[in-house]
Write an enzyme that holds these catalytic residues in place. Sequence first.
Site, mmCIF file in Angstrom:
data_model
loop_
_atom_site.group_PDB
_atom_site.id
_atom_site.type_symbol
_atom_site.label_atom_id
_atom_site.label_comp_id
_atom_site.label_asym_id
_atom_site.label_seq_id
_atom_site.Cartn_x
_atom_site.Cartn_y
_atom_site.Cartn_z
ATOM 1 N N ASP A 124 -6.483 -6.388 4.947
ATOM 2 C CA ASP A 124 -5.884 -5.052 4.710
ATOM 3 C C ASP A 124 -5.907 -4.388 6.063
ATOM 4 O OD1 ASP A 124 -4.990 -2.701 3.859
ATOM 5 O OD2 ASP A 124 -6.978 -2.050 2.711
ATOM 6 N N SER A 147 0.617 -1.064 0.023
ATOM 7 C CA SER A 147 0.055 -0.014 0.046
ATOM 8 C C SER A 147 0.904 1.100 -0.127
ATOM 9 C CB SER A 147 -0.817 0.154 1.332
ATOM 10 O OG SER A 147 -1.539 1.318 1.482
ATOM 11 N N MET A 173 -12.047 4.682 0.060
ATOM 12 C CA MET A 173 -12.854 4.835 1.163
ATOM 13 C C MET A 173 -13.383 6.020 1.159
ATOM 14 S SD MET A 173 -9.330 3.535 3.561
ATOM 15 C CE MET A 173 -8.507 3.519 2.292
ATOM 16 N N MET A 218 -8.749 8.293 0.330
ATOM 17 C CA MET A 218 -9.705 8.580 1.441
ATOM 18 C C MET A 218 -10.191 10.213 1.391
ATOM 19 S SD MET A 218 -7.242 7.367 4.596
ATOM 20 C CE MET A 218 -6.376 5.836 4.358
ATOM 21 N N ASP A 240 -4.820 3.576 -1.466
ATOM 22 C CA ASP A 240 -5.689 3.920 -0.381
ATOM 23 C C ASP A 240 -6.287 5.451 -0.749
ATOM 24 O OD1 ASP A 240 -6.112 1.671 0.997
ATOM 25 O OD2 ASP A 240 -4.052 2.253 1.363
ATOM 26 N N MET A 276 -11.050 -5.551 6.159
ATOM 27 C CA MET A 276 -10.398 -4.466 7.031
ATOM 28 C C MET A 276 -10.271 -5.413 8.151
ATOM 29 S SD MET A 276 -10.001 -2.000 4.950
ATOM 30 C CE MET A 276 -9.060 -1.261 6.178
ATOM 31 N N HIS A 285 -1.437 -1.131 -4.029
ATOM 32 C CA HIS A 285 -2.523 -1.111 -3.455
ATOM 33 C C HIS A 285 -2.415 0.745 -3.326
ATOM 34 C CE1 HIS A 285 -5.985 -2.038 -0.647
ATOM 35 N NE2 HIS A 285 -5.670 -1.060 0.146
ATOM 36 N N HIS A 313 -8.279 1.003 -3.233
ATOM 37 C CA HIS A 313 -9.478 0.966 -2.283
ATOM 38 C C HIS A 313 -10.010 2.344 -2.058
ATOM 39 C CE1 HIS A 313 -9.790 -0.052 2.192
ATOM 40 N NE2 HIS A 313 -10.867 -0.111 1.700
HETATM 41 C C1 DX5 Z 1 -6.080 1.674 5.996
HETATM 42 C C2 DX5 Z 1 -5.548 1.175 4.556
HETATM 43 C C3 DX5 Z 1 -4.641 0.188 4.426
HETATM 44 C C4 DX5 Z 1 -3.375 0.659 5.005
HETATM 45 C C5 DX5 Z 1 -2.620 -0.388 5.745
HETATM 46 O O1 DX5 Z 1 -7.426 2.549 5.828
HETATM 47 O O2 DX5 Z 1 -6.738 0.631 3.871
HETATM 48 O O3 DX5 Z 1 -4.390 -0.258 3.396
HETATM 49 O O4 DX5 Z 1 -2.567 1.628 4.239
HETATM 50 O O5 DX5 Z 1 -1.609 -0.046 6.167
HETATM 51 P P1 DX5 Z 1 -0.484 -1.061 7.291
HETATM 52 O O6 DX5 Z 1 -0.202 -2.088 6.452
HETATM 53 O O7 DX5 Z 1 0.512 -0.123 7.741
HETATM 54 O O8 DX5 Z 1 -1.695 -1.292 8.320
HETATM 55 ZN ZN ZN Z 2 -6.287 -0.244 1.933
#
Ligand code: DX5
Ligand code: ZN
Length: 216
Positions: free
Chosen positions: A175, A8, A68, A37, A35, A137, A33, A66
């Site tokens: 994740d 990620s 969010m 947000m 992320d 998650m 990956h 992903h």
């Molecule tokens: C959290 C993300 C994850 C995050 C994982 O909201 O969806 O993908 O980046 O990071 P680590 O591996 O550091 O928990």
């Molecule tokens: Zn993620």
Amino acid sequence: MKPIVAPSILAADFANLQREITMINESDADWIHVDVMDGVFVPNISMGLPVMEAVKRHAKKPIDVHLMIVHPENFVEAFRKAGAEIISVHIEACHHLHRNIQQIKGLGAKAGVAINPHTSVSQLEDIVQDIDLICMMSVNPGFGAQKFIENTYQKIKELRELLVRRKSNALIEIDGGVSLSNARPLMEAGADVLVTGNLVFTSDSPKEVIQQLKRL
Ligand code: DX5
Ligand code: ZN
């Protein structure tokens, strides 16, 4: 046991993103990956389309996005055009999940459903046959480097049973909080894909960490 490994880039050095993507390209990692947000669905803002486009310019591996965000249907097409191969939307953010999944598939991408730690696997009962991936998650979404939630193991087992019963080939992606010590038990519980942020990007030898994950 060979997981699909998806670093990620939330944990990457954004000032050196090209270098980080090159590292992933040269590693044994399978996907990248991303992320996204929005500060509404989750209490944090990360990256959007300009970063996604920049990643795509250098990436030699499929990009697993992903989302969010609330109203993901407004952004799915743009992320697909920017090069996303896999797009996951949160079940908690979708009033019309089936329609959202059809939209993603209609754009030629693989479709995933992400579920928060409080969402039970049973809520996936009538969607698993339509999707390619479940992003489970194992921390509350919004931040990297959080503590892994142990109840995830139980949920993976329940989801594996559901997938078998419903004859779904969807992949189980874990994740959040993946480490070198929980990676193997996660695979034994039934996971297919391991997302890894901090574990990889805070390491002095990220390619070796990825290699270790591939050799569980
Ligand atoms: C959290 C993300 C994850 C995050 C994982 O909201 O969806 O993908 O980046 O990071 P680590 O591996 O550091 O928990
Ligand atoms: Zn993620």
